[in-house]
Write a protein that holds these residues in place. Structure first.
Motif, PDB file in Angstrom:
ATOM      1  N   LEU A  97       0.797  -1.232   0.000  1.00 59.91           N
ATOM      2  CA  LEU A  97       0.000   0.000   0.000  1.00 59.91           C
ATOM      3  C   LEU A  97       0.829   1.281   0.000  1.00 59.91           C
ATOM      4  O   LEU A  97       0.313   2.345   0.318  1.00 59.91           O
ATOM      5  N   GLN A  98       2.090   1.220  -0.385  1.00 57.11           N
ATOM      6  CA  GLN A  98       2.911   2.422  -0.296  1.00 57.11           C
ATOM      7  C   GLN A  98       2.450   3.541  -1.216  1.00 57.11           C
ATOM      8  O   GLN A  98       2.815   4.699  -1.017  1.00 57.11           O
ATOM      9  N   ASP A  99       1.595   3.225  -2.217  1.00 57.31           N
ATOM     10  CA  ASP A  99       1.050   4.277  -3.074  1.00 57.31           C
ATOM     11  C   ASP A  99       0.007   5.123  -2.352  1.00 57.31           C
ATOM     12  O   ASP A  99      -0.282   6.253  -2.771  1.00 57.31           O
ATOM     13  N   ILE A 100      -0.579   4.585  -1.281  1.00 58.45           N
ATOM     14  CA  ILE A 100      -1.624   5.347  -0.592  1.00 58.45           C
ATOM     15  C   ILE A 100      -1.252   5.643   0.866  1.00 58.45           C
ATOM     16  O   ILE A 100      -2.093   6.125   1.631  1.00 58.45           O
ATOM     17  N   MET A 101      -0.032   5.343   1.272  1.00 60.31           N
ATOM     18  CA  MET A 101       0.371   5.640   2.643  1.00 60.31           C
ATOM     19  C   MET A 101       1.773   6.226   2.672  1.00 60.31           C
ATOM     20  O   MET A 101       2.608   5.931   1.822  1.00 60.31           O
ATOM     21  N   SER A 102       2.010   7.113   3.627  1.00 58.50           N
ATOM     22  CA  SER A 102       3.352   7.648   3.860  1.00 58.50           C
ATOM     23  C   SER A 102       3.827   7.132   5.207  1.00 58.50           C
ATOM     24  O   SER A 102       3.026   6.912   6.115  1.00 58.50           O
ATOM     25  N   LEU A 103       5.126   6.938   5.326  1.00 55.35           N
ATOM     26  CA  LEU A 103       5.668   6.303   6.523  1.00 55.35           C
ATOM     27  C   LEU A 103       6.780   7.136   7.124  1.00 55.35           C
ATOM     28  O   LEU A 103       7.666   7.617   6.420  1.00 55.35           O
ATOM     29  N   GLU A 225      -4.889   1.921  17.703  1.00 59.18           N
ATOM     30  CA  GLU A 225      -3.775   1.025  18.017  1.00 59.18           C
ATOM     31  C   GLU A 225      -4.208  -0.431  17.929  1.00 59.18           C
ATOM     32  O   GLU A 225      -3.479  -1.273  17.384  1.00 59.18           O
ATOM     33  N   ALA A 226      -5.390  -0.741  18.426  1.00 61.52           N
ATOM     34  CA  ALA A 226      -5.891  -2.114  18.388  1.00 61.52           C
ATOM     35  C   ALA A 226      -6.040  -2.581  16.942  1.00 61.52           C
ATOM     36  O   ALA A 226      -5.674  -3.721  16.598  1.00 61.52           O
ATOM     37  N   LYS A 227      -6.552  -1.700  16.088  1.00 58.30           N
ATOM     38  CA  LYS A 227      -6.720  -2.059  14.678  1.00 58.30           C
ATOM     39  C   LYS A 227      -5.363  -2.197  13.986  1.00 58.30           C
ATOM     40  O   LYS A 227      -5.172  -3.082  13.161  1.00 58.30           O
ATOM     41  N   ALA A 228      -4.428  -1.308  14.336  1.00 52.50           N
ATOM     42  CA  ALA A 228      -3.104  -1.336  13.701  1.00 52.50           C
ATOM     43  C   ALA A 228      -2.350  -2.607  14.042  1.00 52.50           C
ATOM     44  O   ALA A 228      -1.657  -3.176  13.191  1.00 52.50           O
ATOM     45  N   THR A 229      -2.463  -3.059  15.269  1.00 51.16           N
ATOM     46  CA  THR A 229      -1.709  -4.239  15.689  1.00 51.16           C
ATOM     47  C   THR A 229      -2.378  -5.545  15.292  1.00 51.16           C
ATOM     48  O   THR A 229      -1.728  -6.591  15.286  1.00 51.16           O
ATOM     49  N   SER A 230      -3.660  -5.484  14.928  1.00 44.49           N
ATOM     50  CA  SER A 230      -4.356  -6.709  14.526  1.00 44.49           C
ATOM     51  C   SER A 230      -4.498  -6.826  13.015  1.00 44.49           C
ATOM     52  O   SER A 230      -4.358  -7.924  12.453  1.00 44.49           O
ATOM     53  N   SER A 231      -4.773  -5.693  12.340  1.00 41.95           N
ATOM     54  CA  SER A 231      -4.920  -5.722  10.878  1.00 41.95           C
ATOM     55  C   SER A 231      -4.599  -4.345  10.314  1.00 41.95           C
ATOM     56  O   SER A 231      -5.490  -3.580   9.934  1.00 41.95           O
ATOM     57  N   LEU A 232      -3.312  -4.024  10.259  1.00 44.83           N
ATOM     58  CA  LEU A 232      -2.889  -2.712   9.765  1.00 44.83           C
ATOM     59  C   LEU A 232      -3.290  -2.508   8.313  1.00 44.83           C
ATOM     60  O   LEU A 232      -3.673  -1.402   7.914  1.00 44.83           O
ATOM     61  N   PHE A 233      -3.209  -3.542   7.519  1.00 45.04           N
ATOM     62  CA  PHE A 233      -3.576  -3.449   6.103  1.00 45.04           C
ATOM     63  C   PHE A 233      -5.003  -2.939   5.946  1.00 45.04           C
ATOM     64  O   PHE A 233      -5.267  -1.992   5.188  1.00 45.04           O
ATOM     65  N   ARG A 234      -5.933  -3.535   6.653  1.00 47.79           N
ATOM     66  CA  ARG A 234      -7.336  -3.126   6.563  1.00 47.79           C
ATOM     67  C   ARG A 234      -7.526  -1.708   7.089  1.00 47.79           C
ATOM     68  O   ARG A 234      -8.311  -0.923   6.535  1.00 47.79           O
ATOM     69  N   LEU A 235      -6.803  -1.342   8.125  1.00 45.59           N
ATOM     70  CA  LEU A 235      -6.918   0.002   8.687  1.00 45.59           C
ATOM     71  C   LEU A 235      -6.503   1.056   7.662  1.00 45.59           C
ATOM     72  O   LEU A 235      -7.192   2.064   7.481  1.00 45.59           O
ATOM     73  N   VAL A 236      -5.381   0.837   6.992  1.00 50.73           N
ATOM     74  CA  VAL A 236      -4.905   1.809   6.001  1.00 50.73           C
ATOM     75  C   VAL A 236      -5.892   1.910   4.844  1.00 50.73           C
ATOM     76  O   VAL A 236      -6.223   3.010   4.380  1.00 50.73           O
ATOM     77  N   CYS A 237      -6.384   0.777   4.365  1.00 46.61           N
ATOM     78  CA  CYS A 237      -7.368   0.791   3.282  1.00 46.61           C
ATOM     79  C   CYS A 237      -8.615   1.566   3.686  1.00 46.61           C
ATOM     80  O   CYS A 237      -9.139   2.379   2.916  1.00 46.61           O
ATOM     81  N   ASP A 238      -9.101   1.330   4.903  1.00 50.24           N
ATOM     82  CA  ASP A 238     -10.313   1.998   5.370  1.00 50.24           C
ATOM     83  C   ASP A 238     -10.099   3.498   5.557  1.00 50.24           C
ATOM     84  O   ASP A 238     -11.016   4.300   5.311  1.00 50.24           O
ATOM     85  N   ARG A 239      -8.901   3.905   5.973  1.00 50.71           N
ATOM     86  CA  ARG A 239      -8.654   5.317   6.250  1.00 50.71           C
ATOM     87  C   ARG A 239      -8.376   6.144   4.995  1.00 50.71           C
ATOM     88  O   ARG A 239      -8.487   7.357   5.015  1.00 50.71           O
ATOM     89  N   TYR A 240      -8.013   5.487   3.898  1.00 49.00           N
ATOM     90  CA  TYR A 240      -7.700   6.230   2.681  1.00 49.00           C
ATOM     91  C   TYR A 240      -8.971   6.838   2.096  1.00 49.00           C
ATOM     92  O   TYR A 240      -9.972   6.159   1.904  1.00 49.00           O
ATOM     93  N   GLY A 242      -9.366   8.386  -0.895  1.00 50.35           N
ATOM     94  CA  GLY A 242      -9.524   8.325  -2.349  1.00 50.35           C
ATOM     95  C   GLY A 242     -10.112   7.006  -2.813  1.00 50.35           C
ATOM     96  O   GLY A 242     -10.598   6.188  -2.016  1.00 50.35           O
ATOM     97  N   VAL A 243     -10.085   6.804  -4.125  1.00 48.08           N
ATOM     98  CA  VAL A 243     -10.561   5.546  -4.699  1.00 48.08           C
ATOM     99  C   VAL A 243      -9.618   4.430  -4.274  1.00 48.08           C
ATOM    100  O   VAL A 243      -8.405   4.525  -4.428  1.00 48.08           O
ATOM    101  N   LYS A 244     -10.175   3.375  -3.722  1.00 55.64           N
ATOM    102  CA  LYS A 244      -9.363   2.284  -3.191  1.00 55.64           C
ATOM    103  C   LYS A 244      -8.640   1.547  -4.315  1.00 55.64           C
ATOM    104  O   LYS A 244      -9.239   1.242  -5.350  1.00 55.64           O
ATOM    105  N   PRO A 245      -7.364   1.230  -4.126  1.00 53.66           N
ATOM    106  CA  PRO A 245      -6.667   0.412  -5.120  1.00 53.66           C
ATOM    107  C   PRO A 245      -7.232  -1.003  -5.104  1.00 53.66           C
ATOM    108  O   PRO A 245      -7.845  -1.430  -4.124  1.00 53.66           O
ATOM    109  N   PRO A 246      -7.052  -1.760  -6.190  1.00 49.96           N
ATOM    110  CA  PRO A 246      -7.634  -3.106  -6.277  1.00 49.96           C
ATOM    111  C   PRO A 246      -7.243  -4.011  -5.119  1.00 49.96           C
ATOM    112  O   PRO A 246      -8.034  -4.844  -4.693  1.00 49.96           O
ATOM    113  N   VAL A 247      -6.032  -3.860  -4.585  1.00 51.83           N
ATOM    114  CA  VAL A 247      -5.592  -4.729  -3.495  1.00 51.83           C
ATOM    115  C   VAL A 247      -6.455  -4.534  -2.254  1.00 51.83           C
ATOM    116  O   VAL A 247      -6.627  -5.456  -1.448  1.00 51.83           O
ATOM    117  N   CYS A 248      -7.041  -3.341  -2.096  1.00 48.57           N
ATOM    118  CA  CYS A 248      -7.925  -3.076  -0.956  1.00 48.57           C
ATOM    119  C   CYS A 248      -9.319  -3.656  -1.167  1.00 48.57           C
ATOM    120  O   CYS A 248      -9.977  -4.085  -0.217  1.00 48.57           O
TER     121      CYS A 248
END
Length: 263
Positions: A97-103, A225-240, A242-248
């Motif tokens: 998800l690096q196209d939709i997240m900054s770290l 924090e609970a969401k990040a430690t259990s399913s960070l991928f889903r959290l980032v997808c949900d928080r974005y 814009g239009v979700k990328p296909p992987v989301c």
């Protein structure tokens, strides 16, 4: 290659268009753009109803005018929970998800600035951790977050974090010499970088009580924090936003079925 992709999209669109008199007349255009423009931008792809196809073919990326999800990780190099979060949650999520997240990485954690002749820092897991933090701070400074994170993931997933530092650097950032990193980690630059991370960590509101400590878009909540430690991928997808990328969205990506033929 792009033109070939666009031609394929145009053909697929025409074949899928239901029109009773297809052989006698042309179907009405789906949008005001010709097929050669369909994948030029996300907005055009959406209007022409080919967004999914364009994104699956890699012809367009998420709209960069929409802010990325900003994730900041406050951690320390030898903390078992930090290592687990980096290797099991953060790195796989960032890879996809690096196209939709900054770290932003802040290798300081529960360290403290102290008045000492030997070292200006005291770390929770002793001097080895202070060195690990310093090495990673220097790698971030010398290579940038994107390349540094690959080195740091390599270190954190190894049996011995410090022993892995040099070979991981050589593997992922061969243009940066280990001598340069070591000089930074044992000199004034390393201390300056760590002081900057100390200031960032002390400025947290609410103040951190443990690590890993994750903020999303500059905010920390127990729920996040609970969401990040259990399913960070889903959290980032949900928080974005814009239009979700296909992987989301779980959109299927068709791969070639030609395979390798047996002789």
């Amino acid at each position: 290659i792009i033109m070939k992709v666009l031609c394929i999209l145009a053909v697929l669109f025409l074949l899928s268009t239901k029109h009773k008199s297809f052989e006698l007349s042309h179907p009405k255009p789906a949008c005001r753009y010709p097929p050669s423009q369909w994948c030029r931008s996300l907005e055009i792809a959406i209007e022409c109803k080919v967004q999914k196809q364009c994104m699956e073919l890699g012809a367009i990326k998420p709209n960069q005018t929409v802010p990325r999800v900003a994730l900041t990780l406050y951690y320390e190099s030898l903390c078992p929970d930090c290592r687990r979060f980096i290797t099991k949650q953060l790195f796989p999520t960032w890879t996809m998800l690096q196209d939709i997240m900054s770290l932003t990485l802040v290798p300081y954690g529960n360290a403290k600035e102290v008045l000492s002749v030997n070292s200006p820092f005291s770390c929770q897991h002793g001097e080895p951790e202070c060195r690990g933090n310093m090495i990673q701070a220097c790698i971030i400074h010398l290579t940038g977050t994107s390349l540094a994170f690959q080195v740091i993931y390599c270190m954190e997933s190894a049996a011995n974090v410090l022993d892995a530092a040099e070979p991981c650097l050589q593997l992922y950032a061969p243009s940066v010499s280990w001598v340069t990193v070591d000089a930074c980690a044992t000199g004034r630059l390393g201390y300056k970088l760590m002081h900057g991370y100390a200031v960032m960590t002390r400025a947290l509101n609410p103040a951190h009580t443990h690590v890993p400590w994750v903020t999303i878009d500059g905010e920390y909540t127990e729920e996040t924090e609970a969401k990040a430690t259990s399913s960070l991928f889903r959290l980032v997808c949900d928080r974005y936003k814009g239009v979700k990328p296909p992987v989301c969205t779980g959109a299927p990506v068709k791969l070639s079925r030609s395979g390798c033929l047996a002789e």
